[in-house]
Structures are given as C-alpha cells and as structure tokens.
Write an enzyme that holds these catalytic residues in place. Structure first.
Site, PDB file in Angstrom:
ATOM      1  N   CYS A 171      95.273 -11.979 -17.633  1.00  0.00           N
ATOM      2  CA  CYS A 171      96.726 -12.011 -17.527  1.00  0.00           C
ATOM      3  C   CYS A 171      97.187 -10.798 -16.738  1.00  0.00           C
ATOM      4  O   CYS A 171      96.676  -9.696 -16.921  1.00  0.00           O
ATOM      5  CB  CYS A 171      97.273 -11.956 -18.946  1.00  0.00           C
ATOM      6  SG  CYS A 171      98.979 -11.499 -19.043  1.00  0.00           S
ATOM      7  N   THR A 173     100.691 -10.287 -16.368  1.00  0.00           N
ATOM      8  CA  THR A 173     102.128 -10.227 -16.643  1.00  0.00           C
ATOM      9  C   THR A 173     102.633  -8.782 -16.749  1.00  0.00           C
ATOM     10  O   THR A 173     103.686  -8.440 -16.211  1.00  0.00           O
ATOM     11  CB  THR A 173     102.455 -11.002 -17.938  1.00  0.00           C
ATOM     12  OG1 THR A 173     102.117 -12.362 -17.711  1.00  0.00           O
ATOM     13  CG2 THR A 173     103.920 -10.902 -18.321  1.00  0.00           C
TER      14      THR A 173
HETATM   15  P1  5GP Z   1      91.956 -13.548 -23.762  1.00  0.00           P
HETATM   16  O1  5GP Z   1      91.297 -14.019 -25.016  1.00  0.00           O
HETATM   17  O2  5GP Z   1      91.223 -14.014 -22.536  1.00  0.00           O
HETATM   18  O3  5GP Z   1      92.197 -12.071 -23.747  1.00  0.00           O
HETATM   19  O4  5GP Z   1      93.413 -14.194 -23.726  1.00  0.00           O
HETATM   20  C1  5GP Z   1      93.607 -15.573 -23.700  1.00  0.00           C
HETATM   21  C2  5GP Z   1      95.084 -15.866 -23.621  1.00  0.00           C
HETATM   22  O5  5GP Z   1      95.643 -15.342 -22.404  1.00  0.00           O
HETATM   23  C3  5GP Z   1      95.424 -17.330 -23.552  1.00  0.00           C
HETATM   24  O6  5GP Z   1      95.291 -17.991 -24.779  1.00  0.00           O
HETATM   25  C4  5GP Z   1      96.857 -17.280 -23.016  1.00  0.00           C
HETATM   26  O7  5GP Z   1      97.813 -17.043 -24.030  1.00  0.00           O
HETATM   27  C5  5GP Z   1      96.824 -16.078 -22.089  1.00  0.00           C
HETATM   28  N1  5GP Z   1      96.744 -16.501 -20.686  1.00  0.00           N
HETATM   29  C6  5GP Z   1      95.909 -17.415 -20.141  1.00  0.00           C
HETATM   30  N2  5GP Z   1      96.113 -17.514 -18.824  1.00  0.00           N
HETATM   31  C7  5GP Z   1      97.113 -16.669 -18.514  1.00  0.00           C
HETATM   32  C8  5GP Z   1      97.807 -16.341 -17.298  1.00  0.00           C
HETATM   33  O8  5GP Z   1      97.505 -16.823 -16.218  1.00  0.00           O
HETATM   34  N3  5GP Z   1      98.813 -15.438 -17.408  1.00  0.00           N
HETATM   35  C9  5GP Z   1      99.158 -14.876 -18.586  1.00  0.00           C
HETATM   36  N4  5GP Z   1     100.179 -14.033 -18.615  1.00  0.00           N
HETATM   37  N5  5GP Z   1      98.522 -15.143 -19.752  1.00  0.00           N
HETATM   38  C10 5GP Z   1      97.516 -16.029 -19.706  1.00  0.00           C
END
Ligand code: 5GP
Length: 330
Positions: A171, A173
C-alpha cells in the site's frame, strides 16, 4: 519460608486457537481460527481457500471470479463454503455480481464489502442496502480506523468491521496522500468501540511476521487479515518467474497500476495508484507458512498464560519500545 507459587502455564500443544463468535446483526455463529486471507486477486484465491479450510482458517475470495467460477468451486469444494466470503466493492455491477453468486451458492454465509475509504455516506447507505437484501449473511465491511465509524457501520448492519488505512505491505496510501492511522492504535480503539456494541473487527494489513499477528490479536482484533504474508505461494495466482536464478512471484496492491490495468484497463487520470507491485521470493506451499503462523500464535499464548487465543487480549500488555529485535546478524 513459603515457596513462591507459580501459575501453571498452558502447554504449547494444548493452546486452543479456535474461536467461536455470534455476530450482532446476522445472528450467525462462527467457529474457526480467525486468520483471514485478504481478498486481493493474488492471494484470495480458491486454491488458497482449499488449504485454509483444512486448518479451519478463512479466505476472503477476491471479487474477480465469475459466477461460473464460483459454481464450479462450490461443486468441487463444498467443504470450503463455510470458510469463505464473497467480496464486493460498493458499485452496482459489483452488487449484481455478488447477488447472483449468493443466489446460486446459498451455502455461502459471508459477504466482504471492501472499499479503500469506508467514510463515505454512499458506503454507509450501501451497507444498509446489503443488510436489507441479505438479512442472514454475516457482513464484513471497511476499511476504517476510528471508533465512531466502526459504530456507524455496525449500526448500519455490518457485523465485522475491517480496520486499517495505510498499513498494507503493498500500500502506498500514506506516502501518496499522507492519510493513515497507526495500525496498533487503530485496532485498540476500534476493538473497544465494536465490542461495546457486540460487534467484531478484523485487523487488516501491516503484519510482517507471526509476532505481528499475535500483537493484533493481543490488541483486541477478533480476526486478522493477511496479504503479504500469504503472497508468493503455490496457491497464489500468477506464474513462478525466474529472476537472476531465483524463483519469484508477482504480488501487487489492488489499487496498483498492475491491478488497475488488469481489471479496469487503465489508471484513471484523476487518481493516483495507491499500491505497488513487487516480486516476492517463491515460498512453495502455503502449508508451511500456516504452520509457522499457528505455531507462533500458540507460543505467544503460552508466554502470556492464555490457554485460548480468545483470552490473549486480556493477557496482553503493550510497552513502547525503540527496537524490537537484535539485529547483529541481520
Ligand atoms: P498486508 O497483509 O499485505 O500488509 O496488507 C493487506 C491489506 O492491504 C489488504 O487486505 C488491503 O486492505 C490492503 N491493500 C491491498 N491492496 C492495496 C492497495 O493497492 N492500496 C492500499 N492502500 N491498500 C491495499
């Protein structure tokens, strides 16, 4: 002299990771190990759900499967249907697609309503609409990071609120927009608000190792959702690629350029892509990762004296630190 008495700690092998919940609005009950594979199109696959189900874990299936794909999955793997959610955004075409799947496969009990920003009035109205249309399904909805919005979504009909803005491994953001909320604080605050209304929360994003998963549960999360930790496995979508003699798999955010080009054809000009694309080392079957996570969680419980995962948050104290681990050899 009296001997110091010590409380017997639970044995690692005896720690019970299964939790049971009754949901506030659907009135449905859940039993399982509350770790959820994220509804990203790389990890939230049917292949992943087959393995997760064997461990009583949960998969939020990504929203890009067709009705025909779902029908085939339901025929071949009826045992998985209790442990999966159908995902949807808040648009009409998503709602139509999800409705047709839920109609065709009535054994599915869970809906995952997922938008990048759960703070819009439109999303609240959408949650109300889905609740009215599916009174007995358990609705997961998000993402948000504050107690007030957790309450509003629960009162609008959601059962489980997805918490997390900005912590995800792919992400961007926080760097692109400056928006976000520290995940541990968000979980602590949102869990309090949800539990006050007999609702539940998912800590979504930011876990990098089994210890992080344990901390999310310790902070009060009822469920923990993982994307990056489940990436790079056999059960993930995409091919294994050879890169400088190393095997890798592609992993990307759902609003990355890769995902947008794949599903929408382009990145809309007025918005920045808020996800990145990475190549992760190929990790083989997800079974090993599952055992690593569950082994870590059981061990956490024994350290803090919790016989069950459900007790973990009551046994957890957080201490502010500047460094978590010894990095001499890393
Ligand atoms: P991780 O376990 O990889 O740290 O986080 C997974 C979460 O990241 C997902 O369930 C979703 O809420 C968030 N996420 C997935 N793709 C994106 C993206 O392209 N942008 C953002 N801001 N969040 C994402």
């Amino acid at each position: 002299m009296e001997e110091e008495s010590r409380v017997a700690l639970p044995q690692v092998s005896k720690v019970d990771l299964k939790c049971s919940f009754t949901f506030r609005n659907s009135k449905q009950t859940y039993s399982g190990i509350p770790v959820i594979v994220s509804n990203m199109d790389t990890v939230g696959t049917f292949e992943m759900a087959v393995v997760m189900t064997q461990h009583a874990m949960f998969t939020a299936i990504h929203k890009h499967y067709t009705l025909e794909d779902w029908k085939l999955f339901a025929t071949n793997h009826p045992e998985c249907l209790e442990h999966v959610a159908v995902s949807s955004g808040s648009g009409q075409s998503d709602l139509d697609r999800m409705s047709s799947i839920l109609e065709a496969v009535p054994q599915i009990k869970y809906i995952c309503l997922d938008v990048a920003n759960g703070y819009s009035e439109h999303f609240v109205e959408f949650v109300k609409l889905v609740r009215a249309k599916f009174p007995e399904h358990t609705i997961m909805a998000g993402n948000v990071v504050t107690g007030e919005m957790v309450e509003e979504l629960i009162l609008s009909g959601a059962d489980i609120i997805k918490v997390g803005i900005g912590p995800g491994s792919v992400c961007t953001t926080r760097t692109k927009t400056g928006v976000g909320y520290p995940q541990l604080s968000a979980v602590i605050e949102c869990a309090d608000s949800a539990h006050g209304l007999k609702g539940h929360i998912i800590s979504d994003g930011g876990c990098t190792c089994p210890g992080d998963v344990a901390k999310a549960f310790g902070a009060g999360a009822d469920f923990v959702m993982l994307g990056g930790m489940f990436s790079g496995h056999t059960e993930c979508a995409g091919e294994v690629i050879e890169r400088n003699g190393q095997k890798v798999k592609l992993f990307y955010g759902m609003s990355s350029e890769t995902a947008m080009k794949k599903h929408v054809g382009r990145v809309a000009e007025y918005r920045a892509s808020e996800g990145k694309t990475v190549e992760v080392p190929f990790k083989g079957d997800v079974e090993n990762t599952i055992l690593d996570i569950l082994g870590g969680l059981r061990s956490t419980c024994t350290y803090v004296g919790a016989a069950k995962l459900k007790e973990l948050s009551r046994r957890t104290t957080f201490i502010r630190v500047t460094q978590q681990h010894n990095s001499v050899f890393s």
